[in-house]
Design a protein around this motif. Structure first.
Motif, PDB file in Angstrom:
ATOM      1  N   GLN A 503       4.679  -9.309  -2.220  1.00 26.49           N
ATOM      2  CA  GLN A 503       3.713  -8.430  -2.890  1.00 26.49           C
ATOM      3  C   GLN A 503       2.355  -8.686  -2.249  1.00 26.49           C
ATOM      4  O   GLN A 503       1.710  -9.707  -2.498  1.00 26.49           O
ATOM      5  CB  GLN A 503       3.661  -8.733  -4.390  1.00 26.49           C
ATOM      6  N   GLU A 504       1.908  -7.766  -1.387  1.00 26.51           N
ATOM      7  CA  GLU A 504       0.660  -7.971  -0.648  1.00 26.51           C
ATOM      8  C   GLU A 504      -0.557  -7.649  -1.495  1.00 26.51           C
ATOM      9  O   GLU A 504      -1.530  -8.396  -1.521  1.00 26.51           O
ATOM     10  CB  GLU A 504       0.662  -7.108   0.620  1.00 26.51           C
ATOM     11  N   THR A 505      -0.539  -6.499  -2.171  1.00 26.78           N
ATOM     12  CA  THR A 505      -1.619  -6.093  -3.082  1.00 26.78           C
ATOM     13  C   THR A 505      -0.971  -5.525  -4.343  1.00 26.78           C
ATOM     14  O   THR A 505       0.260  -5.500  -4.461  1.00 26.78           O
ATOM     15  CB  THR A 505      -2.527  -5.026  -2.439  1.00 26.78           C
ATOM     16  N   ALA A 506      -1.782  -5.056  -5.263  1.00 28.67           N
ATOM     17  CA  ALA A 506      -1.236  -4.475  -6.498  1.00 28.67           C
ATOM     18  C   ALA A 506      -0.358  -3.265  -6.199  1.00 28.67           C
ATOM     19  O   ALA A 506       0.595  -2.982  -6.944  1.00 28.67           O
ATOM     20  CB  ALA A 506      -2.369  -4.091  -7.444  1.00 28.67           C
ATOM     21  N   GLU A 507      -0.649  -2.516  -5.119  1.00 30.89           N
ATOM     22  CA  GLU A 507       0.117  -1.314  -4.800  1.00 30.89           C
ATOM     23  C   GLU A 507       1.051  -1.482  -3.612  1.00 30.89           C
ATOM     24  O   GLU A 507       2.019  -0.736  -3.458  1.00 30.89           O
ATOM     25  CB  GLU A 507      -0.827  -0.137  -4.482  1.00 30.89           C
ATOM     26  N   LEU A 508       0.787  -2.468  -2.750  1.00 30.11           N
ATOM     27  CA  LEU A 508       1.466  -2.545  -1.458  1.00 30.11           C
ATOM     28  C   LEU A 508       2.420  -3.743  -1.392  1.00 30.11           C
ATOM     29  O   LEU A 508       2.076  -4.849  -1.813  1.00 30.11           O
ATOM     30  CB  LEU A 508       0.430  -2.647  -0.340  1.00 30.11           C
ATOM     31  N   THR A 509       3.632  -3.495  -0.856  1.00 30.06           N
ATOM     32  CA  THR A 509       4.645  -4.534  -0.684  1.00 30.06           C
ATOM     33  C   THR A 509       5.132  -4.537   0.757  1.00 30.06           C
ATOM     34  O   THR A 509       5.378  -3.472   1.339  1.00 30.06           O
ATOM     35  CB  THR A 509       5.840  -4.285  -1.636  1.00 30.06           C
ATOM     36  N   LYS A 510       5.276  -5.742   1.326  1.00 34.14           N
ATOM     37  CA  LYS A 510       5.828  -5.861   2.679  1.00 34.14           C
ATOM     38  C   LYS A 510       7.312  -6.213   2.571  1.00 34.14           C
ATOM     39  O   LYS A 510       7.681  -7.186   1.915  1.00 34.14           O
ATOM     40  CB  LYS A 510       5.097  -6.937   3.491  1.00 34.14           C
ATOM     41  N   VAL A 511       8.133  -5.392   3.213  1.00 35.83           N
ATOM     42  CA  VAL A 511       9.578  -5.609   3.237  1.00 35.83           C
ATOM     43  C   VAL A 511       9.984  -5.993   4.656  1.00 35.83           C
ATOM     44  O   VAL A 511       9.720  -5.238   5.602  1.00 35.83           O
ATOM     45  CB  VAL A 511      10.350  -4.351   2.792  1.00 35.83           C
TER      46      VAL A 511
END
Length: 561
Positions: A503-511
């Motif tokens: 979970q990078e930011t509240a909206e962004l996720t790195k897969v």
């Protein structure tokens, strides 16, 4: 760190000891009890360096002793904190020895110990987190969470094995007709805890207790074989409670079971304050495996043991179960990843260790630092890693989805055919527990025999242990008796693959998807790296569409849990 100065872990502690005659047994070899005291002292100093306060030994994992050490040789012990949890921390210990005349060095053992920080007024205290710097530190830090999980499951693993299997009650041994009643090996010894045996808090050193335990265990083993035994293994054990200066420690040892070339000795430690005191505190139990070496250094045949009725028979059966568990742990966990077969037989007794191996192999791959960016298309990046005979690849992208949503969607292989064209279908064969599932996968890929491939895959998933940890979904091949190879398919194998989700930011996720490529995947990797195909981009974009399409559905499911 000054410019040009070599990095050193701030928790690292080193101890070097010259082995003197007072440290040795009758053979002129370093007493294992003395070595355990040095190991515990070094590890405790490392733990206290990180905690900034006194620490006590809580547990020690399996220790396998590879070599004996002689008078005049030097023992080198290195300890450092791998990871700090709330009030406990894992300390990794490496022991080697060197011959001063030749300059050669040999590894003796590797151990992991858990220490608990002790505050002055409140007892346990919360530890500050540890930030790993090097590739090795990142790997140990990540896998420490898996080892902790395995320790907590150890007792349940033994209970399950005893419940679900029939243990052999008599040993088949045509080379030895001698049967010794277990009662004849029993040893009892009392030790008075004096100030030299204790730390600055007045608690008995864990290493001192281990040394006393090794002493009575050696005597019990000697009474069975009428020879001088060699300690090879100390099984994982926990300290149940402390003892202090002035306590009397009653140590009891007995041979629980004898196998053809080894024997297990059980040791129990009880503490009491006054000689007339009736109630005693059980502070520790341990199980030690001994062998008797002949003149060529080979294990000799051990006499058989006749257990006592009742508790003796229980200990006898449990010793057989522990031997099975030890072999599983050593075979699956202690081996280097390259020495473990691609597909290991799965059963109830080794499920914890296969799950550990599955997740730790992926975490080891993730911790590697020499990944090279091979190609990038529309923010979908492909990295490669070349090591010896393996070519690994990593594909990653960032997208607008909650990490928890992506975690649950990607961990269910039954849905993977919706976005991965290599998958035809996946059947859930066994739900092992909440975090581990076995699938039978049919692939669209055609083998060299011109037949479609199938896989039996163990999927192990882990939620973050601490802030900053990723969600992990690891895959590896296993062998299952209920799913033997089918002549219509070519049975494929995957050694290490899976997802890490941050979970990078509240909206962004790195897969990120990792795969230590088996031969069947090499053509796929090399054509994408060479730019001859963009299949990896197409597949991952399909994955992104799948996640976006289903994220609302999984959110409703999570809210209903």
């Amino acid at each position: 760190m000054e410019r040009g100065e070599r990095y050193r872990n701030p928790t690292e502690v080193q101890m070097s000891q010259l082995v003197l005659p007072c440290h040795t047994n009758h053979r002129g070899e370093l007493s294992i009890g003395q070595l355990l005291k040095w190991i515990d002292t070094t590890a405790c100093l490392s733990a206290e360096r990180h905690a900034g306060c006194p620490c006590v030994t809580a547990s020690v994992d399996d220790i396998y002793f590879e070599h004996t050490i002689s008078v005049g040789q030097v023992v080198n012990i290195k300890a450092k904190v791998n990871r700090a949890f709330n009030s406990s921390m894992e300390v990794g210990i490496q022991v080697s020895y060197e011959d001063l005349c030749s300059g050669k060095q040999w590894n003796v053992c590797k151990a992991y110990a858990t220490f608990v920080a002790q505050g002055k007024a409140t007892g346990k205290m919360k530890l500050k987190p540890l930030t790993p710097q090097t590739e090795e530190e990142k790997m140990e830090h990540s896998i420490a969470a898996e080892r902790r999980r395995m320790r907590l499951a150890h007792t349940d693993t033994l209970k399950d094995l005893l419940t679900n299997s029939t243990m052999q009650t008599e040993r088949e041994n045509g080379d030895c007709n001698t049967v010794v009643p277990a009662e004849k090996t029993r040893v009892e010894s009392v030790e008075l805890v004096l100030p030299p045996h204790a730390n600055h808090q007045g608690n008995t050193f864990g290493g001192q207790i281990m040394a006393w335990m090794e002493n009575v265990a050696t005597i019990a083993a000697s009474r069975l074989c009428h020879a001088h035994p060699t300690l090879k293994t100390i099984e994982m054990f926990h300290f149940r409670g402390p003892s202090q200066v002035g306590d009397r420690l009653l140590l009891k040892a007995i041979v629980n079971n004898a196998f053809k070339n080894s024997m297990e000795v059980g040791v129990c430690v009880e503490a009491y304050r006054q000689e007339m005191e009736v109630s005693r505190r059980h502070i520790n139990s341990a199980f030690m495996t001994f062998v008797v070496l002949d003149q060529e250094g080979q294990p000799s045949t051990i006499p058989m043991v006749k257990p006592e009725a009742g508790d003796g028979e229980r200990r006898y059966r449990e010793a057989s179960a522990r031997k099975k568990i030890r072999l599983d742990r050593k075979y699956i966990i202690s081996c280097e990843q390259t020495k473990v077969p691609l597909s290991v037989p799965w059963d109830q007794s080794n499920k914890v260790y296969l799950s550990y191996n599955n997740v730790s192999a992926l975490k080891t791959l993730v911790a590697k630092t020499n990944w090279v960016l091979a190609t990038e298309i529309d923010k979908v990046r492909m990295y490669t890693l070349e090591e010896d005979k393996y070519l690994s690849f990593r594909i990653e992208m960032s997208l607008c989805i909650d990490a928890t949503q992506a975690f649950f969607l990607l961990s269910d292989l039954r849905q993977r055919h919706e976005w991965d064209r290599h998958y035809a279908s996946a059947e859930l064969v066994q739900q092992v527990d909440e975090d581990d599932t076995i699938y039978h996968v049919l692939s669209q890929t055609v083998s060299q025999e011109n037949k479609p491939q199938d896989f039996v895959i163990l999927a192990s998933r882990r939620k973050p242990c601490d802030e900053g940890d990723p969600y992990v979904v690891a895959f590896r091949s296993v062998t299952l008796p209920t799913r033997p190879p089918n002549p219509e398919y070519t049975r494929g194998e995957t050694m290490c693959s899976g997802f890490c989700i941050w979970q990078e930011t509240a909206e962004l996720t790195k897969v990120s998807y990792y795969n230590q490529a088996a031969p069947g995947y090499l053509a796929y990797v090399t054509t994408n790296v060479a730019g001859l195909s963009s299949d990896f981009y197409v597949t991952f974009k399909a994955c992104e569409r799948f996640l976006q399409k289903n994220k609302d559905e999984i959110t409703v499911g999570l809210q209903n849990l």
